[in-house]
Design a protein around this motif. Structure first.
Motif, PDB file in Angstrom:
ATOM      1  N   LEU A 100       0.805  -1.224   0.000  1.00  0.00           N
ATOM      2  CA  LEU A 100       0.000   0.000   0.000  1.00  0.00           C
ATOM      3  C   LEU A 100       0.841   1.279   0.000  1.00  0.00           C
ATOM      4  CD1 LEU A 100      -2.740  -0.985   2.580  1.00  0.00           C
ATOM      5  CD2 LEU A 100      -3.009  -0.764   0.110  1.00  0.00           C
ATOM      6  N   MET A 101       1.987   1.253   0.654  1.00  0.00           N
ATOM      7  CA  MET A 101       2.782   2.453   0.839  1.00  0.00           C
ATOM      8  C   MET A 101       3.755   2.667  -0.309  1.00  0.00           C
ATOM      9  SD  MET A 101       5.047   3.629   4.149  1.00  0.00           S
ATOM     10  CE  MET A 101       4.279   2.374   5.098  1.00  0.00           C
ATOM     11  N   ASP A 102       3.852   3.913  -0.738  1.00  0.00           N
ATOM     12  CA  ASP A 102       4.821   4.266  -1.771  1.00  0.00           C
ATOM     13  C   ASP A 102       6.072   4.848  -1.126  1.00  0.00           C
ATOM     14  OD1 ASP A 102       5.816   4.672  -4.371  1.00  0.00           O
ATOM     15  OD2 ASP A 102       5.121   6.742  -4.345  1.00  0.00           O
ATOM     16  N   THR A 103       5.910   5.940  -0.375  1.00  0.00           N
ATOM     17  CA  THR A 103       7.056   6.576   0.281  1.00  0.00           C
ATOM     18  C   THR A 103       6.630   7.203   1.601  1.00  0.00           C
ATOM     19  OG1 THR A 103       6.647   8.645  -0.901  1.00  0.00           O
ATOM     20  CG2 THR A 103       8.277   7.178  -1.862  1.00  0.00           C
ATOM     21  N   VAL A 104       7.624   7.450   2.440  1.00  0.00           N
ATOM     22  CA  VAL A 104       7.440   8.223   3.663  1.00  0.00           C
ATOM     23  C   VAL A 104       8.436   9.371   3.593  1.00  0.00           C
ATOM     24  CG1 VAL A 104       7.593   8.243   6.182  1.00  0.00           C
ATOM     25  CG2 VAL A 104       6.729   6.212   4.995  1.00  0.00           C
ATOM     26  N   VAL A 105       7.932  10.590   3.738  1.00  0.00           N
ATOM     27  CA  VAL A 105       8.768  11.784   3.667  1.00  0.00           C
ATOM     28  C   VAL A 105       8.825  12.416   5.056  1.00  0.00           C
ATOM     29  CG1 VAL A 105       9.050  14.045   2.585  1.00  0.00           C
ATOM     30  CG2 VAL A 105       8.042  12.164   1.283  1.00  0.00           C
ATOM     31  N   VAL A 106      10.036  12.655   5.544  1.00  0.00           N
ATOM     32  CA  VAL A 106      10.206  13.328   6.831  1.00  0.00           C
ATOM     33  C   VAL A 106      10.120  14.827   6.565  1.00  0.00           C
ATOM     34  CG1 VAL A 106      11.741  13.722   8.788  1.00  0.00           C
ATOM     35  CG2 VAL A 106      11.634  11.458   7.701  1.00  0.00           C
ATOM     36  N   LEU A 107       9.100  15.460   7.129  1.00  0.00           N
ATOM     37  CA  LEU A 107       8.888  16.894   6.927  1.00  0.00           C
ATOM     38  C   LEU A 107       9.595  17.725   7.992  1.00  0.00           C
ATOM     39  CD1 LEU A 107       5.085  16.744   6.093  1.00  0.00           C
ATOM     40  CD2 LEU A 107       6.972  16.927   4.484  1.00  0.00           C
ATOM     41  N   ALA A 108       9.666  17.174   9.189  1.00  0.00           N
ATOM     42  CA  ALA A 108      10.324  17.851  10.308  1.00  0.00           C
ATOM     43  C   ALA A 108      10.643  16.785  11.346  1.00  0.00           C
ATOM     44  CB  ALA A 108       9.401  18.921  10.903  1.00  0.00           C
ATOM     45  N   ALA A 109      11.295  17.183  12.417  1.00  0.00           N
ATOM     46  CA  ALA A 109      11.654  16.221  13.458  1.00  0.00           C
ATOM     47  C   ALA A 109      10.423  15.573  14.076  1.00  0.00           C
ATOM     48  CB  ALA A 109      12.478  16.915  14.541  1.00  0.00           C
ATOM     49  N   ASP A 110       9.274  16.236  13.966  1.00  0.00           N
ATOM     50  CA  ASP A 110       8.064  15.709  14.591  1.00  0.00           C
ATOM     51  C   ASP A 110       6.904  15.527  13.600  1.00  0.00           C
ATOM     52  OD1 ASP A 110       7.627  18.372  14.101  1.00  0.00           O
ATOM     53  OD2 ASP A 110       6.680  18.781  16.033  1.00  0.00           O
ATOM     54  N   LYS A 111       7.219  15.446  12.302  1.00  0.00           N
ATOM     55  CA  LYS A 111       6.138  15.324  11.317  1.00  0.00           C
ATOM     56  C   LYS A 111       6.608  14.542  10.086  1.00  0.00           C
ATOM     57  CE  LYS A 111       2.477  18.128   9.473  1.00  0.00           C
ATOM     58  NZ  LYS A 111       1.920  19.469   9.377  1.00  0.00           N
ATOM     59  N   ILE A 112       5.750  13.614   9.624  1.00  0.00           N
ATOM     60  CA  ILE A 112       6.036  12.843   8.420  1.00  0.00           C
ATOM     61  C   ILE A 112       4.847  12.930   7.449  1.00  0.00           C
ATOM     62  CG2 ILE A 112       7.575  11.192   9.547  1.00  0.00           C
ATOM     63  CD1 ILE A 112       5.209   9.197   9.567  1.00  0.00           C
ATOM     64  N   ARG A 113       5.112  12.610   6.199  1.00  0.00           N
ATOM     65  CA  ARG A 113       4.046  12.474   5.199  1.00  0.00           C
ATOM     66  C   ARG A 113       4.157  11.061   4.629  1.00  0.00           C
ATOM     67  NH1 ARG A 113       5.097  16.181   0.938  1.00  0.00           N
ATOM     68  NH2 ARG A 113       4.096  17.745   2.220  1.00  0.00           N
ATOM     69  N   VAL A 114       3.060  10.311   4.718  1.00  0.00           N
ATOM     70  CA  VAL A 114       2.994   8.961   4.176  1.00  0.00           C
ATOM     71  C   VAL A 114       2.264   9.040   2.840  1.00  0.00           C
ATOM     72  CG1 VAL A 114       2.149   6.616   4.538  1.00  0.00           C
ATOM     73  CG2 VAL A 114       2.948   7.972   6.487  1.00  0.00           C
ATOM     74  N   CYS A 115       2.918   8.588   1.768  1.00  0.00           N
ATOM     75  CA  CYS A 115       2.337   8.608   0.427  1.00  0.00           C
ATOM     76  C   CYS A 115       1.956   7.181   0.050  1.00  0.00           C
ATOM     77  CB  CYS A 115       3.326   9.159  -0.587  1.00  0.00           C
ATOM     78  SG  CYS A 115       3.949  10.801  -0.163  1.00  0.00           S
ATOM     79  N   LEU A 116       0.669   6.959  -0.200  1.00  0.00           N
ATOM     80  CA  LEU A 116       0.188   5.640  -0.571  1.00  0.00           C
ATOM     81  C   LEU A 116       0.213   5.484  -2.085  1.00  0.00           C
ATOM     82  CD1 LEU A 116      -2.832   5.403   1.877  1.00  0.00           C
ATOM     83  CD2 LEU A 116      -0.498   4.599   2.210  1.00  0.00           C
ATOM     84  N   ARG A 117       0.219   4.250  -2.554  1.00  0.00           N
ATOM     85  CA  ARG A 117       0.316   3.986  -3.989  1.00  0.00           C
ATOM     86  C   ARG A 117      -0.830   4.559  -4.801  1.00  0.00           C
ATOM     87  NH1 ARG A 117       4.592   0.721  -5.164  1.00  0.00           N
ATOM     88  NH2 ARG A 117       5.340  -0.519  -3.424  1.00  0.00           N
ATOM     89  N   GLY A 118      -1.991   4.717  -4.236  1.00  0.00           N
ATOM     90  CA  GLY A 118      -3.124   5.273  -4.963  1.00  0.00           C
ATOM     91  C   GLY A 118      -3.058   6.780  -5.128  1.00  0.00           C
ATOM     92  N   GLY A 119      -2.032   7.404  -4.574  1.00  0.00           N
ATOM     93  CA  GLY A 119      -1.889   8.843  -4.687  1.00  0.00           C
ATOM     94  C   GLY A 119      -2.302   9.596  -3.430  1.00  0.00           C
ATOM     95  N   MET A 120      -2.899   8.907  -2.468  1.00  0.00           N
ATOM     96  CA  MET A 120      -3.316   9.565  -1.232  1.00  0.00           C
ATOM     97  C   MET A 120      -2.089   9.879  -0.386  1.00  0.00           C
ATOM     98  SD  MET A 120      -5.832   8.169   1.770  1.00  0.00           S
ATOM     99  CE  MET A 120      -7.256   8.134   0.723  1.00  0.00           C
ATOM    100  N   GLU A 121      -2.110  11.047   0.252  1.00  0.00           N
ATOM    101  CA  GLU A 121      -1.039  11.449   1.157  1.00  0.00           C
ATOM    102  C   GLU A 121      -1.626  11.778   2.515  1.00  0.00           C
ATOM    103  OE1 GLU A 121       1.123  14.673  -0.573  1.00  0.00           O
ATOM    104  OE2 GLU A 121       1.917  13.420  -2.176  1.00  0.00           O
ATOM    105  N   ILE A 122      -0.945  11.340   3.561  1.00  0.00           N
ATOM    106  CA  ILE A 122      -1.392  11.572   4.930  1.00  0.00           C
ATOM    107  C   ILE A 122      -0.232  12.178   5.699  1.00  0.00           C
ATOM    108  CG2 ILE A 122      -2.275  10.489   7.039  1.00  0.00           C
ATOM    109  CD1 ILE A 122      -3.106   8.107   5.147  1.00  0.00           C
TER     110      ILE A 122
END
Length: 82
Positions: free
Chosen positions: A50-72
């Motif tokens: 399900l997961m495409d990538t995880v991007v670290v935005l800051a020391a206390d925040k991440i963005r999870v990118c799913l294969r369908g294009g959804m980002e959390i």
């Protein structure tokens, strides 16, 4: 006549983009339909599908990118989500 060709090219490009998005959605739905609908236990195989990538935005925040294009975006604290 040139305006019609430009409009046709634009519409064809839009249709191609829609087809690609539809394929990604179908793939995600297929993955979800073949697995257990409840994520009560971490299943590495399901998560990796399900997961495409995880991007670290800051020391206390991440963005999870799913294969369908959804980002959390998710705040984290001390190794645990908040």
């Amino acid at each position: 006549m040139g305006a019609l060709k430009d409009k046709k090219a634009f519409i064809l490009a839009q249709q191609e983009g829609n087809s690609a998005a539809s394929r990604r959605i179908r793939n995600t739905v297929d993955i979800l339909n073949t697995g257990d609908p409840r994520f009560s236990v971490w299943n590495e195989s399901d998560i990796r599908q399900l997961m495409d990538t995880v991007v670290v935005l800051a020391a206390d925040k991440i963005r999870v990118c799913l294969r369908g294009g959804m980002e959390i975006e998710q705040a984290i604290q001390g190794g645990q989500e908040t």
